[in-house]
Design a protein around this motif. Sequence first.
Motif, PDB file in Angstrom:
ATOM      1  N   SER A   1       0.819  -1.219   0.000  1.00  0.00           N
ATOM      2  CA  SER A   1       0.000   0.000   0.000  1.00  0.00           C
ATOM      3  C   SER A   1       0.852   1.269   0.000  1.00  0.00           C
ATOM      4  O   SER A   1       0.597   2.182  -0.789  1.00  0.00           O
ATOM      5  CB  SER A   1      -0.982  -0.016   1.166  1.00  0.00           C
ATOM      6  N   PRO A   2       1.902   1.377   0.842  1.00  0.00           N
ATOM      7  CA  PRO A   2       2.718   2.600   0.757  1.00  0.00           C
ATOM      8  C   PRO A   2       3.522   2.676  -0.541  1.00  0.00           C
ATOM      9  O   PRO A   2       3.803   3.768  -1.034  1.00  0.00           O
ATOM     10  CB  PRO A   2       3.636   2.522   1.982  1.00  0.00           C
TER      11      PRO A   2
ATOM     12  N   THR B   1       1.208   4.167  -2.926  1.00  0.00           N
ATOM     13  CA  THR B   1       1.107   5.600  -2.638  1.00  0.00           C
ATOM     14  C   THR B   1       2.311   6.341  -3.216  1.00  0.00           C
ATOM     15  O   THR B   1       2.147   7.395  -3.845  1.00  0.00           O
ATOM     16  CB  THR B   1       1.002   5.827  -1.111  1.00  0.00           C
ATOM     17  N   ARG B   2       3.508   5.778  -3.029  1.00  0.00           N
ATOM     18  CA  ARG B   2       4.721   6.397  -3.605  1.00  0.00           C
ATOM     19  C   ARG B   2       4.658   6.435  -5.124  1.00  0.00           C
ATOM     20  O   ARG B   2       5.224   7.321  -5.750  1.00  0.00           O
ATOM     21  CB  ARG B   2       5.979   5.631  -3.171  1.00  0.00           C
TER      22      ARG B   2
ATOM     23  N   ARG C   1       2.155   7.108  -6.743  1.00  0.00           N
ATOM     24  CA  ARG C   1       1.098   8.078  -7.029  1.00  0.00           C
ATOM     25  C   ARG C   1      -0.223   7.457  -7.486  1.00  0.00           C
ATOM     26  O   ARG C   1      -0.938   7.998  -8.335  1.00  0.00           O
ATOM     27  CB  ARG C   1       1.577   9.120  -8.024  1.00  0.00           C
TER      28      ARG C   1
ATOM     29  N   GLY D   1      -5.600   7.899  -4.072  1.00  0.00           N
ATOM     30  CA  GLY D   1      -6.089   7.351  -2.813  1.00  0.00           C
ATOM     31  C   GLY D   1      -7.425   6.644  -2.942  1.00  0.00           C
ATOM     32  O   GLY D   1      -7.659   5.614  -2.305  1.00  0.00           O
TER      33      GLY D   1
ATOM     34  N   LEU E   1      -6.724   3.180  -4.406  1.00  0.00           N
ATOM     35  CA  LEU E   1      -6.097   2.293  -3.425  1.00  0.00           C
ATOM     36  C   LEU E   1      -7.104   1.873  -2.358  1.00  0.00           C
ATOM     37  O   LEU E   1      -7.165   0.698  -1.984  1.00  0.00           O
ATOM     38  CB  LEU E   1      -4.872   2.963  -2.796  1.00  0.00           C
ATOM     39  N   SER E   2      -7.913   2.799  -1.914  1.00  0.00           N
ATOM     40  CA  SER E   2      -8.940   2.478  -0.916  1.00  0.00           C
ATOM     41  C   SER E   2      -9.923   1.439  -1.465  1.00  0.00           C
ATOM     42  O   SER E   2     -10.275   0.474  -0.779  1.00  0.00           O
ATOM     43  CB  SER E   2      -9.683   3.742  -0.501  1.00  0.00           C
TER      44      SER E   2
ATOM     45  N   TYR F   1      -0.270   0.594   7.711  1.00  0.00           N
ATOM     46  CA  TYR F   1      -1.039   0.099   6.563  1.00  0.00           C
ATOM     47  C   TYR F   1      -1.614  -1.293   6.818  1.00  0.00           C
ATOM     48  O   TYR F   1      -2.031  -1.967   5.877  1.00  0.00           O
ATOM     49  CB  TYR F   1      -0.147   0.078   5.313  1.00  0.00           C
TER      50      TYR F   1
END
Length: 191
Positions: free
Chosen positions: A84-85, A88-89, A91, A94, A97-98, A177
């Motif tokens: 997950s991170p 996020t990195r 891009r 959100g 990803l959610s 996470y």
Amino acid sequence: MDLTIHTPGTAPERSKPIAADSLERYGFLPNLHGIMAESPVMYEIYRQTGATFARRTLSVLERQIVLRAIDYENECHHCMAVHSPIATRERIPGAILSALRHGDPLADPKLETLRSFAAAMTRTRGQVGQAELDRFEAAGYTRENLIEAIVAIGYEVLGNDIDHVAATPLDAAFEAYAWSKPEPVQQADAA
């Protein structure tokens, strides 16, 4: 059977260069990699497959969608939390990803086709019907994309299965996470 979480110092000799690479890449040796280090063959195949898949025709977003759909279907607590991170990195929005972490459909029809295809392939162990393949193609995905999605399943299942067998403890770096598959929402019976 208890599996050892190796450190760069305790890893078998043939795994030490791969562990050193993981250490350099992450700043620490992730627990899953420490477990994989027990088998230099497993560890090397996992890392090489990941590096090869990184040269895919699918976009970074599409790659994350496929991989997280696999983690969701396989209920891989560790893999979903760790990646997950990374998403996020990279891009990844959100909201996407959610949705992937909750198993929800994606708003974009093409991306949802990819997510549902990866999920169906994982759930059925590749036994999807022609209608699923037709939807994938109709969404604009190619035969090469199809084969790459299968590569992604093979790659991610390696990590998922090690995680399940070892009950891999989540690294402190990824605790924010932490993830578990949401329970299905129960529908009230219509009276």
